[in-house]
Design a protein around this motif. Structure first.
Motif, short mmCIF file in Angstrom:
data_model
loop_
_atom_site.label_atom_id
_atom_site.label_comp_id
_atom_site.label_asym_id
_atom_site.label_seq_id
_atom_site.Cartn_x
_atom_site.Cartn_y
_atom_site.Cartn_z
N GLN A 1 -3.97 4.73 -26.99
CA GLN A 1 -4.30 6.13 -26.78
C GLN A 1 -3.26 7.09 -27.36
OE1 GLN A 1 -4.21 5.72 -22.49
NE2 GLN A 1 -6.45 5.76 -22.44
N VAL B 1 -1.62 6.64 -33.68
CA VAL B 1 -2.52 6.09 -34.68
C VAL B 1 -1.68 5.07 -35.45
CG1 VAL B 1 -4.04 6.59 -36.62
CG2 VAL B 1 -3.71 8.29 -34.82
N MET C 1 9.66 -8.09 -53.68
CA MET C 1 9.01 -7.12 -52.82
C MET C 1 8.51 -5.93 -53.61
SD MET C 1 8.58 -7.69 -49.66
CE MET C 1 8.48 -6.01 -49.00
N LEU D 1 -8.29 17.03 -52.23
CA LEU D 1 -7.44 18.10 -51.69
C LEU D 1 -7.77 18.35 -50.22
CD1 LEU D 1 -7.42 20.63 -54.67
CD2 LEU D 1 -5.55 19.18 -53.87
N LYS E 1 -6.39 15.46 -48.13
CA LYS E 1 -4.94 15.33 -48.02
C LYS E 1 -4.26 16.58 -47.44
CE LYS E 1 -0.79 13.63 -49.67
NZ LYS E 1 0.00 12.83 -50.58
N TYR E 2 -4.76 17.74 -47.79
CA TYR E 2 -3.98 18.95 -47.49
C TYR E 2 -4.58 19.89 -46.46
CZ TYR E 2 -1.07 17.64 -51.45
OH TYR E 2 -0.23 16.98 -52.29
N THR E 3 -5.63 19.47 -45.78
CA THR E 3 -6.15 20.37 -44.75
C THR E 3 -6.17 19.66 -43.40
OG1 THR E 3 -8.46 19.72 -45.03
CG2 THR E 3 -7.68 21.53 -46.41
N ARG F 1 -6.90 15.59 -42.36
CA ARG F 1 -6.00 14.74 -41.57
C ARG F 1 -6.68 14.30 -40.28
NH1 ARG F 1 -4.16 12.93 -45.54
NH2 ARG F 1 -3.07 11.48 -44.17
N ARG F 2 -7.53 15.18 -39.74
CA ARG F 2 -8.24 14.83 -38.50
C ARG F 2 -9.21 13.69 -38.76
NH1 ARG F 2 -8.46 21.04 -37.20
NH2 ARG F 2 -6.54 21.12 -35.97
N TYR G 1 -8.84 11.28 -40.93
CA TYR G 1 -8.04 10.05 -40.96
C TYR G 1 -7.63 9.62 -39.55
CZ TYR G 1 -7.47 10.00 -46.03
OH TYR G 1 -7.70 9.91 -47.37
N ALA G 2 -7.24 10.60 -38.74
CA ALA G 2 -6.78 10.26 -37.38
C ALA G 2 -7.92 9.65 -36.57
CB ALA G 2 -6.23 11.51 -36.69
N GLY H 1 -8.35 6.19 -37.65
CA GLY H 1 -7.20 5.35 -37.30
C GLY H 1 -7.17 4.99 -35.83
N ASN H 2 -7.46 5.95 -34.97
CA ASN H 2 -7.51 5.69 -33.54
C ASN H 2 -8.24 6.84 -32.87
OD1 ASN H 2 -7.14 5.29 -30.82
ND2 ASN H 2 -4.99 4.71 -31.00
N ALA I 1 -6.77 8.16 -29.52
CA ALA I 1 -5.54 8.94 -29.68
C ALA I 1 -5.86 10.29 -30.29
CB ALA I 1 -4.53 8.18 -30.54
N GLY J 1 -11.72 2.37 -41.15
CA GLY J 1 -11.41 3.78 -41.13
C GLY J 1 -9.91 4.05 -41.11
N GLY J 2 -9.58 5.33 -41.36
CA GLY J 2 -8.20 5.76 -41.23
C GLY J 2 -7.33 5.55 -42.44
N PHE J 3 -7.85 4.86 -43.44
CA PHE J 3 -7.01 4.55 -44.59
C PHE J 3 -7.84 4.53 -45.87
CE2 PHE J 3 -4.98 1.67 -47.54
CZ PHE J 3 -3.68 2.15 -47.54
#
Lengths: 499, 320
Positions: free
Chosen positions: A340, A343, B7, B181, B184-186, B190-191, B193-194, B197-198, B201, B263-265
């Motif tokens: 929670q 991420v 690496m 754009l 990446k930039y708004t 980002r929301r 992606y979030a 990702g989860n 969260a 998702g998320g990536f």
């Protein structure tokens, strides 16, 4: 036979991409004892156990189990066959299958599944350890504690001689923990050796015979538990002693209410009557399942508030959603950090700015440079240990992940911070830092509501502590005047001492 | 010391493996046919890829949130048919096209809302939407093609700038840049992606998960419809089966482009590369004369091979 070791790991080395996770670590366990393995996060406990279980290969060192030397490379299957069972915190059960099926998963010794036999065997196994579970119900219907018992039964079904329990108590209620202690006793009677990993130091003394302490990948202490106290144990773990003095701001204006609950009730919890002052650290204590978290969920707009009212900073407030709560200056550090709070696949800087994206804009676009600089400031000020702000957050230790979650609300500049079990699964040193961060936030004028199952934690940082029992509020104690017994009594019985 | 070198070599592989794949197939194609690198052929590839490409942008948005949209192919056909149907019945060209796109957006909104309201899996919901869209596109003319459309319709689809550069290709590139754009930039990006990702969260960090999860389906619907309308413009015929396997190609391109199905990536630039890669492979097949049915088989094999390579290179296989 006094030195009959079932497990001897000696001179174990293991490096990951440049960092030395274990250096010359040793771990010797006597047959039939309960041996505790402790260390701060990143000390190498899990690495050592993963090597034992065959999940990782060691770089060098020797492993002798039950008289046999383990080969240089071996698989998890091989170590299981030899009698090593590791029960991880994230249990490995199939939720949709029954208890019996889980216990005997992949142990089908005939062409067709003999359901009767399987269920009888499972029942027998449970009876042997006084585990009271219906073996025909799906695992999804069990509590976490019961699931853990199933996991132990599963280990026993393959004839485990040594069972490693990785933080089994972290998610258990008081009663379930008592059952676990009973089972460990029973296992000992049957000469099964147990390695017990936990961050809760007091319970080690209840359970263990001897202890091994790891620090920075080395074994720094090993011996009987009776020779140690909690203080000396902590010194071994972090290499210095921790402070335990209270961190409480006492200069609170009693007339300045930050948030007032009046008979507030959600579908799960209530009625709640709190009057929390500005600049206060207000604790909520209770057993697992007493409704602690639910109070926060109601205020934060996750669970619906059905009755009563909340007055927030002098104005009527009706919780609607987390988004609305954040707009009003609240923030939540949730109970389950990984599920929670963060991420996991995203970098530190993105996690830290997630709640304040709208403030990070230059025109229509995000100012990424500014965002990273902002996060760097907090990495510095609350000393988040990370190679860089671009590091993927799941690579950090639990304590540092939690600091990033705290940084999220510092960046958002919230006024009322809701904190749920902030130090669960976090080592002693990092715990202390988190208390200091919370204390500093209060110094900056913020108000904090903190939920915890560790009373000592609340005793250290709270002005007042409310006790919950069966989803109702029992009493609010003044932390300065109340005794630990008073509070615990209320949490256990739902009533208050009356002398 | 060798370890750190290794690496960084792996990091390079990881970061540019799509580019390396593109390079590999370009070289292969050039060897197989000297015509491949001709200006005409390159812009041909760009044009042919545009329709799937525009669709794949929308698909990327959806997959980034952890969803999937199986309706895009038929959504495109539906929009193309609607647009042609309106125009042949007297509506001016531009409003006809716009209405086609709007229809896609509305159906996307319906899919997204149903998924969020009833907590249905996107997979099955958009599968149902796929059937509905297919039915609608056939209903207009009982399955027949619409011919006799005005020449003006073909303007967007057929125009080449400077004799070579297809306008649809330019549109695709511009849409990709805008989307990149945005992502990446708004805060909006980002929301997304979030959420992928989860989701939990993201929700507890104040993100309106429902709103954005519906929004990505609207975007996907609009872009799928836009691709369909462009296709109708290019063909200047309303054909209910103009786009074949649209969703399959879009999903494959997104995944080859490095976007995680969980998702998320990932992102639209990778998707652009994925679409181009798929088109180059098709182009190679055509250049060396592989029969169309064989092409399906080879394509399937290559998609899986590319993904295995992807995992292998990124070292994902080792952990769990």
């Amino acid at each position: 036979m006094a030195n009959d070791f079932i497990l001897e790991m000696s001179g174990i080395n293991k490096a990951f991409a440049g960092t030395q996770a274990l250096s010359e670590a040793s771990f010797h366990v006597k047959r039939g004892e309960t041996h505790c393995l402790v260390g701060a996060n990143g000390a190498g406990k899990s690495t050592l156990m993963k090597i034992l279980g065959g999940a990782y290969q060691r770089d060098s060192g020797e492993i002798k189990f039950d008289g046999d030397l383990f080969p240089e490379h071996y698989t998890t299957l091989r170590s299981r066959e030899k009698g090593v069972a590791i029960i991880y915190q994230e249990l490995s059960l199939v939720n949709t299958l029954s208890v019996a099926e889980n216990i005997f998963l992949n142990q089908y010794d005939s062409r067709f599944v003999q359901w009767d036999k399987m269920q009888q065997e499972a029942k027998k196994l449970c009876d042997r350890f006084n585990i009271d579970i219906d073996v025909t119900v799906p695992v999804s219907q069990l509590s976490i504690g019961q699931k853990q018992l199933v996991e132990i039964s599963k280990a026993l079904s393959i004839g485990a001689k040594l069972i490693v329990m990785d933080e089994p108590s972290a998610t258990l209620s008081e009663e379930e923990f008592e059952i676990l202690i009973g089972i460990i006793d029973e296992l000992k009677r049957q000469h099964i050796t147990i390695v017990y990993i936990s961050h809760r130091l007091d319970e080690l003394f209840q359970i263990g015979d001897s202890i091994t302490v790891l620090r920075d990948g080395r074994t720094v202490h090993s011996g009987p538990l009776s020779e140690l106290t909690i203080d000396s144990l902590v010194r071994h773990m972090i290499g210095r002693s921790v402070e335990t003095e209270q961190l409480i701001h006492t200069d609170i204006d009693e007339t300045d209410s930050m948030i007032v609950f009046e008979n507030a009730k959600s579908e799960k919890v209530g009625p709640i009557n709190f009057d929390i002052k500005r600049g206060e650290v207000f604790g909520i204590y209770g057993l697992v399942g007493s409704g602690r978290t639910e109070v926060l969920r109601m205020l934060y707009g996750v669970d619906h508030m059905l009755e009563g009212r909340i007055v927030y900073q002098g104005e009527e407030y009706h919780p609607k959603s987390p988004g609305q709560a954040i707009k009003h200056g609240m923030g939540l550090v949730p109970e389950d950090r990984r599920k929670q709070g963060i991420v996991g696949i995203h970098p530190v800087w993105e996690n830290a700015t997630l709640a304040s994206l709208d403030k990070m804009k230059k025109g229509a676009f995000l100012d990424l440079k500014f965002m990273k600089e902002e996060v760097e400031k907090y990495v510095e000020s609350i000393s988040i240990k990370t190679p860089s702000v671009n590091t993927i957050i799941s690579n950090l230790s639990g304590g540092n992940q939690q600091k990033v979650v705290l940084a999220k609300w510092l960046i958002q500049d919230c006024e009322l911070l809701l904190v749920d079990e902030p130090t669960q699964g976090i080592d002693v040193g990092a715990k202390d830092q988190i208390y200091h961060i919370i204390n500093d936030m209060v110094g900056m004028g913020k108000t904090v509501i903190i939920v915890s199952s560790e009373l000592d934690e609340l005793r250290r940082i709270c002005n007042r502590i409310a006790v919950m029992y069966e989803f109702e509020q029992v009493h609010i104690f003044d932390n300065m005047t109340a005794t630990k017994d008073d509070i615990q009594h209320a949490a256990l019985t739902g009533g208050v001492y009356n002398d | 010391m060798t370890k750190t070198n290794k690496m960084s070599f792996q990091d390079i592989l990881k970061k540019y493996n799509l580019l390396l794949l593109l390079l590999f197939f370009t070289v292969l194609a050039t060897i197989l046919s000297p015509n491949f690198l001709s200006v005409r052929n390159i812009f041909n590839i760009l044009r042919s890829a545009s329709f799937t490409g525009i669709m794949s942008i929308g698909m990327t948005f959806v997959i980034l949130t952890g969803g999937i949209d199986l309706s895009v192919g038929y959504m495109g056909n539906m929009a193309g048919m609607l647009c042609c149907f309106l125009i042949i019945n007297g509506m001016p060209i531009l409003p006809g096209m716009i209405l086609g796109i709007v229809a896609g957006g509305i159906l996307g909104f319906v899919s997204g809302s149903i998924i969020q309201l009833f907590k249905l899996p996107p997979y099955i919901t958009t599968l149902a939407m796929q059937m509905v869209a297919q039915g609608v596109s056939l209903l207009f003319t009982n399955g027949n093609v619409i011919t006799g459309l005005p020449e003006g319709l073909s303007f967007i689809g057929k125009t080449n700038l400077f004799n070579y550069v297809p306008l649809v290709g330019i549109i695709w590139i511009v849409l990709t840049i805008i989307s990149a754009l945005l992502l990446k930039y708004t805060p909006f990006g980002r929301r997304i992606y979030a959420i992928g990702g989860n989701q939990e969260a993201a929700y507890l960090s104040g993100i309106n998960v429902k709103k954005y999860s519906i929004l990505v389906f609207v975007i996907s619907g609009c872009l799928a419809a836009f691709a369909g309308v462009l296709m109708a413009s290019y063909l200047t015929v309303g054909q209910p089966t103009a786009i074949v396997q649209g969703e399959t190609n879009a999903i494959a391109s997104v995944v080859i482009g490095g976007t995680s199905m969980r998702g998320g990536f990932g992102g639209v630039v990778g998707t652009f590369g994925g679409v181009i890669l798929m088109q180059i492979i098709t182009n190679i097949f055509n250049l060396v004369g592989v029969p169309p049915f064989m092409q399906y088989i080879f394509k399937g094999v290559i998609i899986v091979a590319a993904l295995i390579l992807n995992k292998f290179v990124s070292g994902e296989n080792k952990q769990n």
